[in-house]
Design a protein around this motif. Structure first.
Motif, PDB file in Angstrom:
ATOM      1  N   ASN A 189       0.895  -1.230   0.005  1.00  0.00           N
ATOM      2  CA  ASN A 189       0.178  -0.200  -0.040  1.00  0.00           C
ATOM      3  C   ASN A 189       1.083   1.386   0.164  1.00  0.00           C
ATOM      4  OD1 ASN A 189      -1.762   2.295   0.775  1.00  0.00           O
ATOM      5  ND2 ASN A 189      -3.105   0.824   1.492  1.00  0.00           N
ATOM      6  N   PHE A 190       0.851   1.969  -1.019  1.00  0.00           N
ATOM      7  CA  PHE A 190       1.813   3.119  -1.215  1.00  0.00           C
ATOM      8  C   PHE A 190       1.277   4.234  -0.152  1.00  0.00           C
ATOM      9  CE2 PHE A 190       2.345   1.833  -5.692  1.00  0.00           C
ATOM     10  CZ  PHE A 190       3.701   1.795  -5.577  1.00  0.00           C
ATOM     11  N   GLN A 191       0.099   4.279   0.173  1.00  0.00           N
ATOM     12  CA  GLN A 191      -0.458   5.351   1.172  1.00  0.00           C
ATOM     13  C   GLN A 191       0.076   5.119   2.521  1.00  0.00           C
ATOM     14  OE1 GLN A 191      -2.045   8.139  -0.355  1.00  0.00           O
ATOM     15  NE2 GLN A 191      -1.664   7.017  -2.190  1.00  0.00           N
ATOM     16  N   THR A 192       0.116   4.057   2.904  1.00  0.00           N
ATOM     17  CA  THR A 192       0.238   3.621   4.244  1.00  0.00           C
ATOM     18  C   THR A 192       1.783   2.942   4.201  1.00  0.00           C
ATOM     19  OG1 THR A 192      -0.499   1.456   4.206  1.00  0.00           O
ATOM     20  CG2 THR A 192      -1.893   3.047   4.766  1.00  0.00           C
ATOM     21  N   GLY A 193       2.279   2.507   3.288  1.00  0.00           N
ATOM     22  CA  GLY A 193       3.827   1.686   3.421  1.00  0.00           C
ATOM     23  C   GLY A 193       3.644   0.218   3.948  1.00  0.00           C
ATOM     24  N   ASP A 194       2.286   0.062   4.271  1.00  0.00           N
ATOM     25  CA  ASP A 194       1.937  -1.393   4.870  1.00  0.00           C
ATOM     26  C   ASP A 194       2.032  -2.382   3.843  1.00  0.00           C
ATOM     27  OD1 ASP A 194       1.511  -0.391   7.441  1.00  0.00           O
ATOM     28  OD2 ASP A 194      -0.634  -0.279   6.969  1.00  0.00           O
ATOM     29  N   THR A 195       2.629  -3.666   4.167  1.00  0.00           N
ATOM     30  CA  THR A 195       2.689  -4.827   3.105  1.00  0.00           C
ATOM     31  C   THR A 195       1.732  -5.820   3.824  1.00  0.00           C
ATOM     32  OG1 THR A 195       4.807  -4.224   2.332  1.00  0.00           O
ATOM     33  CG2 THR A 195       4.258  -6.402   2.108  1.00  0.00           C
ATOM     34  N   THR A 196       0.876  -6.454   2.961  1.00  0.00           N
ATOM     35  CA  THR A 196      -0.042  -7.710   3.126  1.00  0.00           C
ATOM     36  C   THR A 196       0.696  -8.937   2.643  1.00  0.00           C
ATOM     37  OG1 THR A 196      -1.997  -6.442   3.634  1.00  0.00           O
ATOM     38  CG2 THR A 196      -2.173  -8.814   3.082  1.00  0.00           C
ATOM     39  N   ASN A 197       1.125  -9.878   3.420  1.00  0.00           N
ATOM     40  CA  ASN A 197       1.885 -11.257   2.690  1.00  0.00           C
ATOM     41  C   ASN A 197       1.057 -12.389   2.861  1.00  0.00           C
ATOM     42  OD1 ASN A 197       4.216  -9.705   2.480  1.00  0.00           O
ATOM     43  ND2 ASN A 197       4.667  -9.789   4.536  1.00  0.00           N
ATOM     44  N   ILE A 198       1.001 -13.016   1.828  1.00  0.00           N
ATOM     45  CA  ILE A 198       0.273 -14.150   1.533  1.00  0.00           C
ATOM     46  C   ILE A 198       1.188 -15.285   0.970  1.00  0.00           C
ATOM     47  CG2 ILE A 198      -1.775 -15.187   0.554  1.00  0.00           C
ATOM     48  CD1 ILE A 198      -3.188 -12.665   0.351  1.00  0.00           C
ATOM     49  N   ALA A 199       0.967 -16.532   1.619  1.00  0.00           N
ATOM     50  CA  ALA A 199       2.112 -17.581   1.482  1.00  0.00           C
ATOM     51  C   ALA A 199       1.582 -18.527   0.209  1.00  0.00           C
ATOM     52  CB  ALA A 199       2.411 -18.275   2.550  1.00  0.00           C
ATOM     53  N   GLY A 200       2.481 -19.237  -0.358  1.00  0.00           N
ATOM     54  CA  GLY A 200       2.241 -20.232  -1.195  1.00  0.00           C
ATOM     55  C   GLY A 200       1.527 -19.765  -2.497  1.00  0.00           C
ATOM     56  N   VAL A 201       1.870 -18.339  -3.100  1.00  0.00           N
ATOM     57  CA  VAL A 201       1.149 -17.943  -4.248  1.00  0.00           C
ATOM     58  C   VAL A 201       1.954 -18.251  -5.507  1.00  0.00           C
ATOM     59  CG1 VAL A 201       0.128 -15.745  -5.396  1.00  0.00           C
ATOM     60  CG2 VAL A 201      -0.292 -16.433  -2.900  1.00  0.00           C
ATOM     61  N   GLU A 202       1.287 -18.712  -6.527  1.00  0.00           N
ATOM     62  CA  GLU A 202       2.200 -18.904  -7.904  1.00  0.00           C
ATOM     63  C   GLU A 202       2.012 -17.858  -8.878  1.00  0.00           C
ATOM     64  OE1 GLU A 202      -0.382 -22.673  -8.757  1.00  0.00           O
ATOM     65  OE2 GLU A 202       1.762 -23.312  -9.546  1.00  0.00           O
TER      66      GLU A 202
END
Length: 941
Positions: A189-202
């Motif tokens: 998220n450019f606005q907040t600098g937050d990163t959401t991570n999701i494992a096992g994505v192709e």
């Protein structure tokens, strides 16, 4: 003043010649872009070998929300440099800059030396720069990056490192922490600098609106396959995910409609080791719990023993009513119970098959992926309506695919003739995109056709009478747009026995009423109904022998068939003067009786032209033979500021000049070519001269020639820097005599130059590659005026090559000799003597010129045995000849180590025969097979 002049002369004399060690560091510019606002410019500087650097520059102190550096408004300043950067982009709001960072070249090289496994190779990383906050954030182990065109708040990437933080809602977090390496999707998220991570994505995809993200997930643990593998949709703003398809499988070809309210994709959930892949079309809307199967092998309307093709990405019409997909026959499966050694392995060629067996092999993937267009109406049910067939198999939808008809074509029954006649003919049809009903509009047509932007007209160029025409679908009326116009719209300089091509069209009028079409020099506007026409460039091109061509400044990449030109606004064109070879950029007001206005013009080549949104600023590279291509910015085309200086080291070397040479050939034709001279040229000295040629080269008078290991062409800047003259003559052709035409222009051009006291007529040479290689081979059978020759990938026997194969495409070579480059114009059986007269093999006994032949065993264009025929013939006749076969390499050398090798050999060869230097070992005695890979033969006693 006298002492200053002496000092200057002394410095000039100290300039050193280019050597083979300088290539890797010589740089070029790519991916140059200017922001819509004009505030930012970014570009990549790339060495020939090594690590690139991305530069982000600020035009002026206009960025809000931060304190800008005190700079001159006229001089852009670097605000960011990214070593090893590649594939950069600026977000739509111009607040963030993102770039991949390649793994260090040296580290990758070392890993290759140590033969590391793919998973052990150094990984790329990612840089995210917040321009307002002047903050740089980096992420490691990157595999892929994507962004949304419509939503500047987010971008996403897949990394292979085990993340330190996994989203709390992800129940596989424990498994992810245990894993040594796992593909992880990160949504930033450019606005907040937050990163959401999701494992096992192709893999993952943004929706058309940019508010959703689709991702495909593998299970992290074996016992969680059923629960976690599948397709998910993630609402970016709400940070909510939903699984819309479950199960292990292959998921691909995701596509949204314009409003992102419909999603279609393909999936095969059959067992992983199953030989039979069974792809189904899935469909999802926000109101569904999960995606449902919309089409499979059992669907109504599907032909018997057909299936949904995995090779076509579904397409929604713009209004969302139609969904187009591909169908194909279910492929036959190999019987795995058969024992290989008990069955024959045989190729069976048949005279009446559509395609040569070699073409079938070369195009195996294309034939396996062939599919045929069909349509569904997903809001009305799941019935499939096939639109195309194996007989009528090519289609062009309109831009929106909303229109009731699309254009289709067929060459069925005429494919065999492509063996000797690539012009061919096709039938064109209008196909009802709802019912599949077909209407023939052009029969046995030679030319090309395309659908207008709104699907109301078909535009086509007829090669038989060189005319542009339209067909109005609603009224069934054909109109010849160019009838009665006293200029040609097909290639006026066409000199082969094939039919002349058109000069193409620039684009469509954005109001869908007209089209902009090129003649040799100018751009014309034609109303599609034939009611109005005018020369958009006002005839200034033909009057001044200047070629004007439209420049598409749109930021998005669109094919020529979809380019839109606003009839109420001006547009930009490139210019090229055929007489002076000068280039430029012009503005066309797009009104009758108004000449184009020169914005940039001179003895340069202008490339990578781009403008900001209001067209008040432009960037471009500018180059000529003496000036390395650098990036410039111009404001309102009234000033010009250099943004780069990528090759300052050139000033240390003896460089050169390029000048246009004109002469009259023995038959009275106008000859033209480029003469390259060393920078320290002294008219009181005599210089060896090498002619390098390939059809027409003089148009490149103002192109920069970087010292670089070439695919087998002459390294012009190297030889010029090292005290050679290089001459690049144009060759013009008549039917049936390509060899004689080479003599007419090349020999006479060299003889014309030899009249100058500074040309050593006893030290002249020729070098050519491919078609140029053939002409070198021919020339040395007709004259002994050359002291040395270098022939790359030549054809020397047109009788055997005529029946040969172009192995890369699998095509027969017959078309080339009868219709295209070889220009013989007749079959071998119609004029055998013509083939023999133009085949150097039959005249090798006349050769007195030492010659090197390059013929590579993986040449996909010229059979390498042509080079062997030449070499063994010369060897039998005891003529000095050498053959270079770069094992596994192609028609033009692709491997850089081979390109570097051939530069050294060309230099040693020409230095020996033109400058009298001692011969290298490979020239004196060759390199025996037993010493291959041990001794390269470069040593000179």
């Amino acid at each position: 003043m006298g002492s200053l002049l002496i000092g200057s002369s002394s410095l000039f004399a100290q300039k050193k010649p280019v050597d083979h060690t300088v290539y890797d560091a010589w740089k070029s510019i790519s991916s140059a872009k200017i922001a819509p606002s004009g505030n930012y410019i970014y570009y990549t500087v790339i060495p020939q070998e090594g690590d690139a650097t991305i530069f982000l520059q600020e035009q002026a102190a206009t960025a809000k929300g931060r304190k800008a550096k005190k700079t001159s408004a006229a001089t852009p300043q670097n605000i960011l440099e990214i070593p090893r950067g590649t594939n950069p982009f600026l977000t739509n709001d111009e607040q963030n800059f993102v770039s991949l960072i390649k793994a260090p070249f040296a580290a990758v090289r070392q890993a290759k030396i140590k033969k590391k496994k793919p998973e052990e190779m150094p990984k790329d990383s990612l840089a995210v720069y917040n321009i307002l906050a002047q903050k740089l954030t980096k992420f490691g182990q990157i595999k892929s990056v994507k962004t949304s065109d419509k939503n500047a708040n987010y971008f996403a990437f897949i990394s292979t490192e085990t993340p330190k933080v996994i989203a709390a809602a992800d129940s596989t977090a424990k498994a992810a922490k245990k894993a040594k390496e796992i593909n992880t999707l990160s949504i930033y998220n450019f606005q907040t600098g937050d990163t959401t991570n999701i494992a096992g994505v192709e893999d993952f995809y943004f929706s058309k609106t940019g508010n959703e993200l689709i991702y495909v997930r593998k299970a992290v643990e074996k016992d969680t396959v059923a629960a976690y593998a599948g397709v998910y949709i993630y609402q970016l703003a709400e940070q909510q995910k939903k699984q819309i398809s479950k199960g292990k499988g292959v998921y691909k070809n995701f596509t949204f409609d314009e409003t992102s309210s419909q999603l279609a994709f393909l999936a095969d959930k059959s067992p992983e080791k199953s030989l039979s892949k069974d792809f189904k079309l899935y469909y999802y809307t926000p109101g569904q719990d999960s995606a449902s199967v919309l089409a499979d092998r059992t669907s109504q309307g599907l032909p018997t023993n057909w299936e949904v093709s995995q090779y076509m990405e579904p397409i929604f019409s713009k209004n969302g009513d139609k969904l187009f997909l591909g169908l194909a026959p279910i492929p036959k499966l190999r019987d795995t119970t058969l024992v290989d050694f008990e069955h024959a392995k045989v190729d069976i060629w048949s005279w009446n098959e559509d395609y040569l067996y070699t073409q079938q092999i070369a195009n195996k993937k294309r034939f396996e992926s062939e599919n045929f267009l069909a349509v569904m109406f997903p809001k009305q049910g799941n019935r499939i309506t096939p639109l195309l067939t194996p007989e009528i198999n090519q289609a062009r939808l309109s831009e929106t695919a909303d229109e009731p008809y699309f254009l289709a074509s067929s060459d069925h029954g005429r494919r065999i003739s492509y063996q000797w006649d690539t012009d061919g003919t096709r039938d064109y049809y209008l196909v009802n995109s709802s019912t599949g009903e077909k209407k023939s509009i052009l029969k046995d047509f030679s030319g090309n056709a395309t659908l207008s932007l709104d699907g109301s007209y078909v535009l086509y160029f007829n090669k038989e009478n060189n005319s542009w025409n339209t067909y109005h679908i609603a009224t069934d009326i054909h109109t010849n747009l160019t009838d009665g116009i006293p200029v040609s719209f097909s290639d006026e300089t066409h000199d082969s026995p094939s039919k002349a091509e058109s000069y193409g069209f620039a684009g469509w009028s954005a109001d869908s009423k007209g089209v902009y079409i090129n003649d040799r020099y100018d751009i014309w506007y034609f109303d599609l109904a034939g009611k109005d026409k005018y020369i958009s460039t006002n005839g200034a091109g033909r009057l001044n022998s200047t070629v004007f061509r439209y420049i598409n400044i749109a930021t998005e990449s669109v094919p020529r068939a979809a380019v839109k030109i606003d009839p109420k606004s001006s547009y930009f064109v490139s210019s090229f003067n055929e007489v002076t070879k000068a280039n430029g950029i012009y503005e066309v007001e797009n009104r009758k009786n108004k000449n184009p206005k020169a914005l940039l013009e001179g003895n340069y080549a202008y490339k990578q032209f781009s403008v900001n949104k209001d067209q008040s600023q432009a960037i471009y590279t500018k180059e000529n033979y003496q000036e390395s291509p650098n990036l410039y910015v111009s404001k309102n085309f009234k000033s010009e500021v250099a943004l780069s200086d990528i090759n300052p080291q050139q000033a240390l070397y003896n460089w050169g000049t390029a000048e246009l040479v004109k002469w009259t050939t023995p038959a009275g034709y106008d000859g033209e070519g480029i003469l390259y001279k060393p920078e320290d040229f002294d008219p009181t000295k005599k210089y060896p001269i090498i002619a390098y040629f390939y059809e027409v080269l003089s148009d490149g008078l103002y192109n920069y020639q970087a010292p670089a290991p070439t695919p087998s062409r002459l390294n012009i800047s190297y030889f010029v820097s090292n005290g050679y003259l290089v001459f690049a003559p144009d060759i013009r052709y008549k039917e049936g005599q390509p060899g004689k035409d080479a003599e007419e222009y090349i020999n006479s051009g060299m003889q014309y130059l030899a009249k100058n006291s500074w040309v050593d007529a006893s030290k002249m040479a020729v070098q050519g590659q491919s078609w140029g290689g053939y002409q070198v081979a021919h020339l040395i059978t007709r004259t002994n005026m050359y002291a040395a020759a270098w022939s790359g990938a030549p054809v020397v026997n047109m009788t055997s090559a005529y029946g040969g194969i172009r192995w890369q495409s699998g095509m027969s070579r017959q078309f080339q000799y009868e219709k295209t480059q070889s220009r013989l114009g007749k079959t071998l059986w119609e004029d055998r003597e013509r083939y023999i007269a133009n085949s150097p093999l039959f005249f090798l006994d006349k050769v007195e010129t030492p010659v090197v032949i390059m013929a590579n065993d993986n040449d996909g264009a010229v059979p390498w045995y042509q080079g062997i025929e030449m070499f063994t013939g010369l060897r039998r006749l005891q003529k000095p000849a050498w053959l270079l076969n770069y094992n596994g390499d192609e028609h033009n050398l692709m491997l850089r180590q081979n390109r570097k090798d051939i530069q050294i050999r060309q230099q040693q060869f020409f230095d020996h025969f033109l400058k009298g230097k001692p011969a290298a070992k490979w020239i004196k005695s060759g390199v025996p097979y037993k010493e291959k890979g041990i001794d390269w033969g470069f040593d000179i006693d």
